[in-house]
Design an enzyme around this catalytic site. Structure first.
Site, PDB file in Angstrom:
ATOM      1  N   GLY A 128      25.654 115.954  89.874  1.00  0.00           N
ATOM      2  CA  GLY A 128      26.409 117.231  90.171  1.00  0.00           C
ATOM      3  C   GLY A 128      24.635 118.354  90.078  1.00  0.00           C
ATOM      4  O   GLY A 128      24.172 119.189  90.563  1.00  0.00           O
ATOM      5  N   ALA A 129      24.128 118.020  88.222  1.00  0.00           N
ATOM      6  CA  ALA A 129      23.326 119.131  87.746  1.00  0.00           C
ATOM      7  C   ALA A 129      22.460 118.553  86.498  1.00  0.00           C
ATOM      8  O   ALA A 129      22.667 117.955  85.923  1.00  0.00           O
ATOM      9  CB  ALA A 129      23.654 120.433  87.867  1.00  0.00           C
ATOM     10  N   MET A 130      21.541 118.832  86.370  1.00  0.00           N
ATOM     11  CA  MET A 130      20.356 118.685  85.002  1.00  0.00           C
ATOM     12  C   MET A 130      19.780 120.035  84.527  1.00  0.00           C
ATOM     13  O   MET A 130      19.193 121.086  84.897  1.00  0.00           O
ATOM     14  CB  MET A 130      19.683 117.564  85.363  1.00  0.00           C
ATOM     15  N   HIS A 187      27.969 125.313  83.556  1.00  0.00           N
ATOM     16  CA  HIS A 187      27.670 124.381  82.497  1.00  0.00           C
ATOM     17  C   HIS A 187      26.132 124.519  82.307  1.00  0.00           C
ATOM     18  O   HIS A 187      26.418 123.829  80.877  1.00  0.00           O
ATOM     19  CB  HIS A 187      28.609 123.320  82.890  1.00  0.00           C
ATOM     20  N   GLU A 188      25.739 124.520  82.947  1.00  0.00           N
ATOM     21  CA  GLU A 188      24.525 123.836  82.946  1.00  0.00           C
ATOM     22  C   GLU A 188      23.377 124.933  81.930  1.00  0.00           C
ATOM     23  O   GLU A 188      22.704 125.005  81.649  1.00  0.00           O
ATOM     24  CB  GLU A 188      23.883 123.327  84.106  1.00  0.00           C
TER      25      GLU A 188
END
Length: 882
Positions: free
Chosen positions: A267-269, A303-304
């Site tokens: 989803g993302a990093m 979140h990220e």
């Protein structure tokens, strides 16, 4: 690609690295097929380890040159393979090692390390992708300060980004190339390294921190999509402010950047200062994104960003501690969403997701503790257990301690371990120190024991003594490699509800029960409440205070009473779900036996009361009108599951609701129409959610007027939420309106891949026998690409994981199709292939015919001669002990 059988890595074998890397100077010259990477590493012996040869990790690397302290090393002084670099003789003092490697970003279809997403260069280094860029000590407890110079052709990559702050940029004299240099002053592990190069559009803003520092914010996207970044930017700024006010965490660099790319495995990093996102979680406009998309963007952006402290500034010592950053950060993003939207609705949504994914994982062959003891492929442990159950474990700490003491523990954690690679023990010790509680050694079992605890509650009311006793037992079922379990520390939030709907005082053994929390610590315990003036209705595990399965003998009338009166919103919803689940399990058996399904007048009455209660949030009403999912029912059945019978029973219940409450549903639909332009706020989204579930329940009755109404909403919709909701409703009915709407949708949005993903996913989830052929045909459609994870997840993932009747066809044809697809995908993208294979995780719970066909498909995959470590690990564990 590595194809050898992966060797197990065990937590008990951890030892500190023999060498430490203090600084990393990277010089990356981008080229589509031959990018050169010069890495200058300042290395020193680790005083905590014994002297040893220097062994660096690699994967599919080509070494061009190697120098020690500026002097080239002769070939006989080192051994270089694509997967490892060994220098046997190095000085037992600090030294500098210069490594030059060549990588091919274009051919990197695994999307790990340096690769190209379309024309854009980008990286993904978690968990072990940095070793695909240069040889390195690629482990999270090796933290270094990075300086990165990137060079590229100006026409190919106008934008050059990396971690930290920009320190230099300019032209490369005499060429068509330019460069940018970035410096990150905060030590970090290699998995947090990031690099991006491409021709990207940018949306900029700024944020002033609580100490008065002005931080530049930048979101980079494909040119022409800048107008879809507004909500992502707004979410980022709200997340930054929330983290300051709620946890006292301030951002620490001069710039925070997000890059949205179209090809991304995750989803993302959270790369330090340079987050790379799947564009699905950045791009949104009223006409392209649904309310669910907007909520997802808000949650993932937060979140990220929150990882900046719980993941970046404090990272994990080794990959066994993955829950330390992920579980904790999921807890933080859930709390953020609760504060931004509706706490009750968010909690119900989170628990629904936990039960649908993590409870299933805990009950199957892929069960593992929140902190695993062993792994063969770490990519396969980015699971619901690590993330969502990990978040529940953190939440239980807060429930046990209370918000104020929990905050003190978090403050101590940030202070004590800033700049470190920490462990779960160190995290939990902070709460033990501030609370002086002695139960945390036992609480640690939540990290070491797999399985969902089964809690049985037996209530006893003594009229003469006016006492109320709860006899409670806990058992944890056996899971792979853990046949015997020890009792856990379980916080059980409790209410005793009186006849007037109010909570009765909780006097436990003559003293008030602090915050209404019982603490289970033994296999069996009794709790005696005194001065209970009347027989109460117990409301147990309020707010889902612990991730457990609860068995409580309670009459249907009492469940209806709780649905109407419980002050805990979660347990109001749970009461309705329990009534519905009881009926559904009975009706599944009836369908399999060829009998008639029955209705539950009490359930219908409870739903009618909720539907007509103007005091309730629309989103909460919508959640109550949605019966337990097919996956929920299968999980509760536990074994011998016939997915067709489950589907029929659930569809008939929905139709009964539509018939019984048709007038109220139609009236509510009209009342929930919101005039004016689309707004993505929680209240507006809740009104749309209720409106659209009313439409779906009316249409499931097959009434021509309702189908026509859905088609009219599809045509007239001015936002993607209402258009997709109408299309999803139409998709359940093999009518001319469905075909017309699907054709129109593609014609409208054929040039927008993210929207076409919705079109692919919707067709893959249609619960009818023609769907398998439809999915096969769509794999050859121009909109589909086997090289793009989003397309794969939309089509194959939706079919295998969301279409329970058609994936689990009794003839086994869908198992064969998915297995064939996974085998074709594995050489290209092992991570995505392994995740698709997770659709087979509950195969043992199926009825015998389907179970045999699923096992045959699994064994055929297992017998393939060259499997990636990712896929081999998943299949081997799924088949274990069968």
């Amino acid at each position: 690609m590595r194809t050898e059988e992966p060797r197990p890595v065990r937590l008990q074998d951890y030892r500190p690295p023999d060498w430490l890397i203090e600084t990393v100077d990277l010089d990356v010259s981008l080229h589509p097929t031959a990018t050169t990477v010069k890495a200058k590493l300042k290395i020193k012996p680790n005083a905590a380890a014994t002297p040893a040869p220097l062994v660096l990790d690699g994967e599919e690397l080509k070494l061009r040159s190697l120098a020690l302290d500026g002097k080239p090393l002769a070939p006989e002084n080192f051994v270089a393979t694509p997967d490892r670099l060994t220098v046997a003789q190095v000085p037992n003092r600090p030294f500098e090692l210069t490594i030059e490697t060549v990588v091919d970003p274009t051919s990197n279809t695994q999307l790990m390390g340096l690769y190209r997403a379309g024309a854009t260069y980008c990286t993904q280094c978690e968990a072990e992708g940095f070793r695909r860029i240069t040889y390195f000590l690629d482990r999270p407890d090796v933290m270094a300060v990075y300086t990165t110079r990137i060079e590229a052709d100006k026409k190919e990559a106008r934008v050059l980004l990396s971690n930290g702050n920009l320190v230099a940029q300019g032209e490369v004299l005499g060429t068509s190339r330019h460069f940018a240099a970035w410096h990150d002053p905060f030590p970090k592990p290699s998995y947090l390294f990031a690099l991006v190069g491409g021709n990207l559009g940018c949306v900029e803003d700024s944020f002033t921190t609580m100490s008065g520092r002005k931080v530049k914010l930048a979101i980079y996207v494909e040119p022409g999509k800048e107008d879809r970044c507004g909500y992502a930017m707004d979410s980022l700024k709200r997340a930054m402010r929330w983290d300051e006010t709620t946890f006292g965490r301030e951002y620490d660099l001069d710039i925070f950047m997000i890059v949205a790319v179209s090809a991304f495995n995750m989803g993302a990093m959270e790369n330090k200062g340079l987050n790379v996102f799947n564009d699905k979680y950045v791009l949104a406009s009223p006409t392209s994104a649904t309310d669910t998309d907007y909520a997802g963007i808000e949650a993932v952006i937060a979140h990220e960003y929150f990882h900046n402290w719980t993941g970046d500034r404090i990272t994990c010592r080794d990959w066994f501690q993955l829950c330390l950053k992920e579980g904790l950060t999921v807890f933080r993003d859930q709390e953020f969403t609760s504060d931004q939207r509706s706490r009750a609705v968010e909690r119900i949504s989170d628990v629904r997701g936990l039960r649908a994914h993590q409870f299933v994982e805990d009950a199957g062959p892929l069960a593992h503790p929140v902190r695993p003891e062993v792994y063969r492929e770490i990519n396969n442990f980015y699971t619901s257990t690590v993330y969502e159950k990990g978040a529940e474990v953190v939440r239980m700490i807060r429930t046990l301690l209370g918000p104020a003491t929990f905050r003190k523990g978090m403050d101590l954690y940030f202070t004590r371990h800033d700049g470190q690679a920490a462990t779960v023990e160190q995290f939990v010790q902070c709460f033990a120190d501030v609370s002086r509680r002695d139960s945390f050694p036992q609480f640690m079992r939540w990290y070491s024991q797999a399985g969902t605890p089964d809690i049985k509650v037996a209530p006893h009311y003594n009229v003469q003594a006016k006492t109320y006793r709860l006899d409670i037992t806990q058992t944890i079922p056996p899971t792979p490699d853990q046949p015997k379990k020890e009792p856990m520390v379980i916080p059980l939030a409790l209410g005793l509800v009186g006849k007037n709907g109010d909570d009765l005082p909780l006097m436990l053994d003559g003293a008030p029960l602090e915050r209404g929390i019982l603490e289970l610590t033994r296999p069996a315990q009794s709790f005696l409440f005194t001065d209970v003036a009347e027989q109460p209705v117990p409301s147990v595990n309020r707010g889902f205070s612990a991730p457990i399965k609860l068995t409580l003998p309670i009459e249907p009338d009492d469940l209806r009473f709780l649905a109407a009166h419980d002050c805990d919103a979660f347990n109001r919803w749970q009461a309705v779900q329990t009534l519905a689940m009881t009926l559904l399990k009975t009706n599944v058996a009836a369908v399999r036996a060829g009998g008639a399904v029955r209705e539950d007048e009490g359930l219908m009455a409870a739903l009618g009361a909720i539907l007509n209660d103007a005091k309730l949030e629309p989103a909460f009403i919508a959640l109550n009108l949605s019966p337990p999912s097919e996956a929920d029912i299968a999980r509760e059945l536990g074994g011998d599951v016939d997915p067709d019978a489950v589907f029929v029973a659930r569809r008939k219940l929905r139709a009964a609701i539509g018939v019984r409450h048709g007038a109220a549903l139609a009236d509510t639909y009209q009342r929930m129409i919101t005039p004016g332009p689309y707004r993505p706020d929680a209240q507006s989204a809740g009104r749309r959610a209720l409106k659209n579930i009313c439409l779906d329940l009316l249409a499931i009755t097959e009434a021509d007027q309702a189908i026509a109404h859905a088609f009219a909403q599809y045509q007239a919709a001015d936002n993607m939420t209402d258009r997709m909701a109408a299309l999803e409703t139409l998709a359940q009915h093999d009518r001319p309106e469905r075909a017309a709407a699907l054709e129109d949708f593609y014609e409208r949005y054929a040039d927008d891949p993210l929207i076409i993903d919705k079109w692919l996913a919707l067709q893959a989830a249609i619960p009818e026998p023609a769907t398998l052929d439809r999915v096969r045909a769509l794999t050859k459609h121009p909109a589909f690409s086997i090289t793009n994870p989003n397309r794969i997840r939309a089509l194959i993932g939706s079919f295998a994981q969301a279409n329970h009747t058609q994936f689990n066809r009794s003839d086994g044809a869908a198992y064969t199709f998915v297995a064939d697809f996974v085998l074709a995908l594995d050489p290209k993208n092992p991570q995505v292939a392994a995740r698709l294979m997770g659709a087979f995780r509950s195969w043992r719970a199926l009825e015998a015919q389907r179970r045999a066909k699923a096992e045959a498909a699994l064994r055929r995959v297992a017998a393939a001669p060259t499997l990636s470590p990712d896929l081999h690990d998943i299949v081997a564990r799924t088949l274990a002990d069968s």
